[in-house]
Design an enzyme around this catalytic site. Structure first.
Site, PDB file in Angstrom:
ATOM      1  N   ASP A 288      48.234 -25.990  -7.078  1.00  0.00           N
ATOM      2  CA  ASP A 288      47.143 -26.581  -6.125  1.00  0.00           C
ATOM      3  C   ASP A 288      46.596 -25.509  -5.208  1.00  0.00           C
ATOM      4  O   ASP A 288      47.511 -24.940  -4.524  1.00  0.00           O
ATOM      5  CB  ASP A 288      47.855 -27.690  -5.410  1.00  0.00           C
TER       6      ASP A 288
ATOM      7  N   TYR B  30      29.455 -30.720  -0.159  1.00  0.00           N
ATOM      8  CA  TYR B  30      29.631 -29.814  -1.561  1.00  0.00           C
ATOM      9  C   TYR B  30      28.790 -28.520  -1.141  1.00  0.00           C
ATOM     10  O   TYR B  30      29.271 -27.496  -1.349  1.00  0.00           O
ATOM     11  CB  TYR B  30      29.462 -30.774  -2.548  1.00  0.00           C
TER      12      TYR B  30
ATOM     13  N   LYS C 277      29.767 -24.461  -1.419  1.00  0.00           N
ATOM     14  CA  LYS C 277      29.359 -23.453  -2.144  1.00  0.00           C
ATOM     15  C   LYS C 277      28.471 -22.391  -1.815  1.00  0.00           C
ATOM     16  O   LYS C 277      28.674 -21.333  -2.338  1.00  0.00           O
ATOM     17  CB  LYS C 277      28.537 -24.274  -3.400  1.00  0.00           C
TER      18      LYS C 277
HETATM   19  N1  LIG Z   1      29.333 -29.880 -13.783  1.00  0.00           N
HETATM   20  C1  LIG Z   1      28.309 -29.429 -13.167  1.00  0.00           C
HETATM   21  O1  LIG Z   1      27.171 -30.121 -13.296  1.00  0.00           O
HETATM   22  C2  LIG Z   1      28.335 -28.436 -12.283  1.00  0.00           C
HETATM   23  C3  LIG Z   1      27.272 -27.860 -11.523  1.00  0.00           C
HETATM   24  C4  LIG Z   1      27.532 -26.648 -10.593  1.00  0.00           C
HETATM   25  C5  LIG Z   1      28.638 -26.229 -10.311  1.00  0.00           C
HETATM   26  N2  LIG Z   1      29.819 -26.783 -10.984  1.00  0.00           N
HETATM   27  C6  LIG Z   1      31.095 -26.399 -10.507  1.00  0.00           C
HETATM   28  O2  LIG Z   1      31.884 -25.997 -11.730  1.00  0.00           O
HETATM   29  C7  LIG Z   1      33.502 -26.155 -11.327  1.00  0.00           C
HETATM   30  C8  LIG Z   1      33.990 -27.055 -12.405  1.00  0.00           C
HETATM   31  O3  LIG Z   1      33.708 -28.228 -12.170  1.00  0.00           O
HETATM   32  P1  LIG Z   1      33.452 -29.442 -13.204  1.00  0.00           P
HETATM   33  O4  LIG Z   1      32.009 -30.119 -13.099  1.00  0.00           O
HETATM   34  O5  LIG Z   1      33.905 -29.096 -14.275  1.00  0.00           O
HETATM   35  O6  LIG Z   1      34.360 -30.593 -12.721  1.00  0.00           O
HETATM   36  P2  LIG Z   1      35.633 -31.362 -13.009  1.00  0.00           P
HETATM   37  O7  LIG Z   1      36.070 -32.213 -12.062  1.00  0.00           O
HETATM   38  O8  LIG Z   1      35.627 -31.473 -14.416  1.00  0.00           O
HETATM   39  O9  LIG Z   1      36.657 -29.983 -13.082  1.00  0.00           O
HETATM   40  C9  LIG Z   1      37.212 -29.658 -11.897  1.00  0.00           C
HETATM   41  C10 LIG Z   1      38.705 -29.195 -11.959  1.00  0.00           C
HETATM   42  O10 LIG Z   1      39.184 -28.517 -10.779  1.00  0.00           O
HETATM   43  C11 LIG Z   1      40.426 -29.230 -10.482  1.00  0.00           C
HETATM   44  N3  LIG Z   1      40.972 -29.029  -9.228  1.00  0.00           N
HETATM   45  C12 LIG Z   1      40.355 -30.067  -8.130  1.00  0.00           C
HETATM   46  N4  LIG Z   1      41.026 -29.751  -6.998  1.00  0.00           N
HETATM   47  C13 LIG Z   1      41.990 -28.725  -7.433  1.00  0.00           C
HETATM   48  C14 LIG Z   1      43.016 -28.202  -6.424  1.00  0.00           C
HETATM   49  N5  LIG Z   1      43.311 -28.566  -5.386  1.00  0.00           N
HETATM   50  N6  LIG Z   1      43.697 -27.370  -7.063  1.00  0.00           N
HETATM   51  C15 LIG Z   1      43.569 -26.845  -8.405  1.00  0.00           C
HETATM   52  N7  LIG Z   1      42.607 -27.566  -9.290  1.00  0.00           N
HETATM   53  C16 LIG Z   1      41.965 -28.368  -8.720  1.00  0.00           C
HETATM   54  C17 LIG Z   1      40.574 -30.566 -11.145  1.00  0.00           C
HETATM   55  O11 LIG Z   1      41.699 -31.120 -11.478  1.00  0.00           O
HETATM   56  C18 LIG Z   1      39.547 -30.400 -12.419  1.00  0.00           C
HETATM   57  O12 LIG Z   1      40.228 -30.256 -13.291  1.00  0.00           O
HETATM   58  C19 LIG Z   1      33.175 -26.483  -9.838  1.00  0.00           C
HETATM   59  O13 LIG Z   1      33.744 -25.460  -9.362  1.00  0.00           O
HETATM   60  C20 LIG Z   1      32.009 -27.183  -9.648  1.00  0.00           C
HETATM   61  O14 LIG Z   1      31.619 -27.130  -8.253  1.00  0.00           O
HETATM   62  C21 LIG Z   1      29.851 -27.866 -11.886  1.00  0.00           C
END
Ligand SMILES: NC(=O)c1ccc[n+]([C@@H]2O[C@H](COP(=O)([O-])OP(=O)(O)OC[C@H]3O[C@@H](n4cnc5c(N)ncnc54)[C@H](O)[C@@H]3O)[C@@H](O)[C@H]2O)c1
Length: 356
Positions: free
Chosen positions: A87, A198, A202
């Site tokens: 975490d 959010y 970022k």
């Molecule tokens: N999917 C998109 O369109 C998108 C766009 C821009 C940026 N992002 C970024 O990509 C990254 C991944 O996000 P995603 O879209 O795959 O979402 P997701 O929710 O599928 O994956 C995020 C992961 O982070 C983990 N997580 C959350 N809190 C946590 C903690 N306290 N400790 C450890 N792990 C933790 C979750 O369990 C999950 O497995 C993030 O940083 C997100 O901001 C995603």
């Protein structure tokens, strides 16, 4: 093209691009140790699979492995993978994970700070809460994971990199932090998406990236950030369905998460002394980086493998949208995409009203 033809065509194109990126960067990435936070699912999981395929030893550290046991077993049984519970909001948990990584692999070459909350998971499933309606607790939760959590992980895992004299730290941010100017004051590129706190988190991580890169520039450790763009992660289908239940389509077609792999392999390679002077202090927009490096534009990386109910919405929207693509761009500017989306939705609504 029919949906099946689209799917076959683009999956073949995507597979070829991923194979090409693996061939290009494998010599730099093989045998390095890569740690991916939030690696149990979503974008992090796909990065882990790609880095494993490139020959790296891969640690996925996530706060929960719920519904991800199969992936964890695959990681463990690969002989080069490790799934950990970590975490990022807890000092103790991050320290224990660091010790476990050093015990098992003895070093850390690449650290991908991917763990995060997005608006769609903080305010699941729709992700839209106007700023004035957000609470202190929302801001604390978001900043606790995305900012303080990432800083904690960096401060802990950088120790191995400093000892080794090499490393690559990669922060995952979002295109919602971008600003531009057409000659006067700067303005945000897409502030209409309603994504506080959010995007504030970022923006903080983006600035941290530039300043940390400068501080570490003589240590052999590269620090960069990337913005994935609209990507189908673990929460995507729930959000798309919740929004479609209100008669809207959730933005434009998402990209398949594999589109992030070529850039991430390049960034992992920055940990290797073989790559010469590492690229550091950069913020990359994945669709633009891909396009500029021969890895296709937005359409090539579209996710054409959506569940039928969600696919039907994007098919209808794409048929109704004006042809707004222009040469020399991986994707259209956000304003242009917004106008094309609105024009498409208007056309769909008029057709529905005409049919009544
Ligand atoms: N999917 C998109 O369109 C998108 C766009 C821009 C940026 N992002 C970024 O990509 C990254 C991944 O996000 P995603 O879209 O795959 O979402 P997701 O929710 O599928 O994956 C995020 C992961 O982070 C983990 N997580 C959350 N809190 C946590 C903690 N306290 N400790 C450890 N792990 C933790 C979750 O369990 C999950 O497995 C993030 O940083 C997100 O901001 C995603």
């Amino acid at each position: 093209m029919t949906q099946q033809n689209n799917l076959d065509h683009y999956q073949q194109v995507q597979t070829e691009m991923v194979s090409r990126a693996l061939a290009q960067w494998r010599p730099f990435v093989t045998d390095q140790v890569a740690v991916i936070t939030g690696g149990a699912r979503g974008i992090g999981k796909v990065l882990a699979q790609g880095l494993l395929e490139a020959g790296a030893k891969v640690v996925c550290a996530d706060v929960t492995w719920k519904d991800a046991d199969e992936f964890r077993d695959r990681l463990d049984s690969s002989g080069r993978g490790l799934g950990l519970e970590m975490d990022v909001t807890s000092d103790e948990s991050v320290r224990a994970a660091y010790d476990a990584v050093l015990d098992r692999f003895g070093r850390v070459d690449t650290l991908i700070n991917n763990a995060g909350l997005v608006s769609e998971t903080l305010f699941a499933p729709k992700g839209k809460v106007p700023t004035l309606e957000t609470t202190d607790q929302d801001w604390q939760r978001m900043f606790g994971v995305n900012v303080f959590g990432t800083v904690r992980v960096i401060q802990t895992f950088v120790k191995a990199m400093l000892d080794q004299g090499n490393g690559s730290i990669v922060n995952v941010v979002s295109s919602g932090v971008l600003m531009e100017s057409v000659g006067g004051g700067y303005f945000a590129t897409r502030p209409w998406t309603t994504e506080m706190p959010y995007q504030a988190s970022k923006a903080s991580l983006t600035t941290l990236t530039f300043y940390l890169a400068e501080e570490l520039k003589r240590t052999g450790i590269a620090v960069n950030a990337f913005m994935p763009g609209h990507t189908r992660a673990s929460w995507f289908d729930d959000t798309a369905r919740a929004i479609s239940s209100e008669g809207r389509i959730y933005a434009l077609r998402p990209m398949a998460p594999q589109h992030v792999l070529p850039l991430v392999l390049f960034l992992a390679a920055q940990a290797s002394s073989q790559s010469g002077e590492p690229a550091t202090g950069r913020l990359y927009h994945v669709p633009d980086w891909n396009y500029d490096h021969g890895y296709g534009g937005l359409q090539s990386w579209g996710d054409y493998d959506l569940p039928e109910d969600i696919e039907a919405g994007y098919r209808e929207l794409e048929a109704a949208m004006p042809d707004y693509w222009r040469s020399g761009l991986a994707r259209a500017r956000f304003d242009a995409e917004r106008v094309a989306y609105a024009a498409g939705m208007d056309k769909i609504k008029s057709a529905q009203e005409g049919a009544r």
